[in-house]
Design an enzyme around this catalytic site. Structure first.
Site, short mmCIF file in Angstrom:
data_model
loop_
_atom_site.label_atom_id
_atom_site.label_comp_id
_atom_site.label_asym_id
_atom_site.label_seq_id
_atom_site.Cartn_x
_atom_site.Cartn_y
_atom_site.Cartn_z
N CYS A 73 -19.46 -5.54 2.93
CA CYS A 73 -19.63 -6.83 3.60
C CYS A 73 -20.55 -7.69 2.74
O CYS A 73 -21.68 -7.28 2.43
CB CYS A 73 -20.27 -6.57 4.97
SG CYS A 73 -20.80 -8.06 5.82
N CYS A 181 -16.15 -12.97 1.41
CA CYS A 181 -16.31 -12.21 2.66
C CYS A 181 -15.16 -11.22 2.67
O CYS A 181 -14.02 -11.59 2.38
CB CYS A 181 -16.23 -13.16 3.86
SG CYS A 181 -15.96 -12.35 5.46
N1 DGL Z 1 -16.95 -9.13 6.38
C1 DGL Z 1 -18.23 -9.72 6.31
C2 DGL Z 1 -18.51 -10.29 4.91
O1 DGL Z 1 -18.00 -9.75 3.93
C3 DGL Z 1 -18.65 -10.70 7.35
C4 DGL Z 1 -17.80 -11.02 8.47
C5 DGL Z 1 -18.63 -11.45 9.66
O2 DGL Z 1 -18.98 -12.63 9.74
O3 DGL Z 1 -18.92 -10.56 10.45
O4 DGL Z 1 -19.24 -11.23 4.74
#
Ligand code: DGL
Length: 240
Positions: A73, A181
């Site tokens: 993430c 993201c």
């Molecule tokens: N998947 C996460 C990222 O790579 C964030 C998604 C969310 O906002 O929860 O930033």
């Protein structure tokens, strides 16, 4: 320790692409994937809340015996990785940063790229430092609810096309797009369609998998097991 699993977490389904890349590269390893659905979306939260949520994921995975951790993430990485590394100084902790540097290196002289990121990543010091080294050639674009919309429409991703096309409307002449993201991998084809296939799309997943392999090798922690398909255990904060 060598045959212990590798922990991977994200706020939801976004990190599954990172998990896939890690599993492809490290086919002898076992994985535990934790989706922190109770706290999704991270991207709309203040840094302190993201730190608490991400640290709780790290604690849970290490308490299950994970030999290494992948923060799949971008938002959790730019906000919480330093704190997690400080708590677990002897553990391998790999993060997922927006692929700003590789994209900037490969940009043409006149071109620019759009970095699609969450609001929390946009505000973070780490991301802003990355941008500062790129002479304004990487333009950040925050699409506040995209990750949540993806999570809710994962089986009907085309429903997101009109809004995404609208968001990209002012960046028609971009040469590249950075998926800042892990959830945004799900809309890669829509982004490519917007640019009629004439855009390079950067995603940090492969780099994170390669880094994980390198760190495991360096620490002598590669698994000795000979599983043909890496077993994965899936956990969610909704299913404690
Ligand atoms: N998947 C996460 C990222 O790579 C964030 C998604 C969310 O906002 O929860 O930033």
């Amino acid at each position: 320790m060598k045959n212990n699993p590798i922990g991977v977490f994200d706020s939801g389904v976004g990190g599954l692409n990172v998990l896939n890349k890690c599993a492809e590269l490290l086919s002898h390893e076992k994985f535990i994937y934790l989706a922190d659905e109770a706290n999704m979306p991270y991207g709309n939260k203040p840094p302190e809340d993201i730190k608490l949520a991400a640290t709780a994921c790290a604690e849970r995975l290490f308490s299950l015996g994970c030999k290494a951790l992948v923060i799949a993430c971008n938002t959790a990485t730019v906000t919480a990785i330093d704190g997690i590394r400080a708590l677990y100084p002897s553990r391998i902790v790999i993060g997922l940063e927006p692929a700003v540097k590789p994209c900037y290196r490969e940009l043409g002289k006149m071109g620019y790229a759009v970095a699609l990121v969450t609001a929390a990543t946009y505000r973070s010091t780490k991301f802003n430092r990355l941008l500062q080294s790129c002479e304004g050639k990487i333009k950040p674009l925050v699409y506040a609810d995209l990750a949540r919309n993806i999570e809710q429409n994962v089986d009907n991703i085309q429903a997101l096309k009109p809004k995404l096309f609208e968001a990209l409307g002012s960046y028609r002449d971009a040469e590249a797009v950075i998926l800042g993201c892990s959830h945004y991998t799900y809309v890669k084809d829509i982004i490519s369609e917007f640019y009629d296939g004439n855009v390079k799309i950067y995603d940090g997943a492969e780099g994170a998998a390669a880094r994980l392999k390198y760190c495991l090798e360096l620490s002598g922690l590669l698994s000795q097991e000979t599983a043909e398909h890496p077993p994965v255990t899936f956990l969610s904060t909704f299913k404690k």
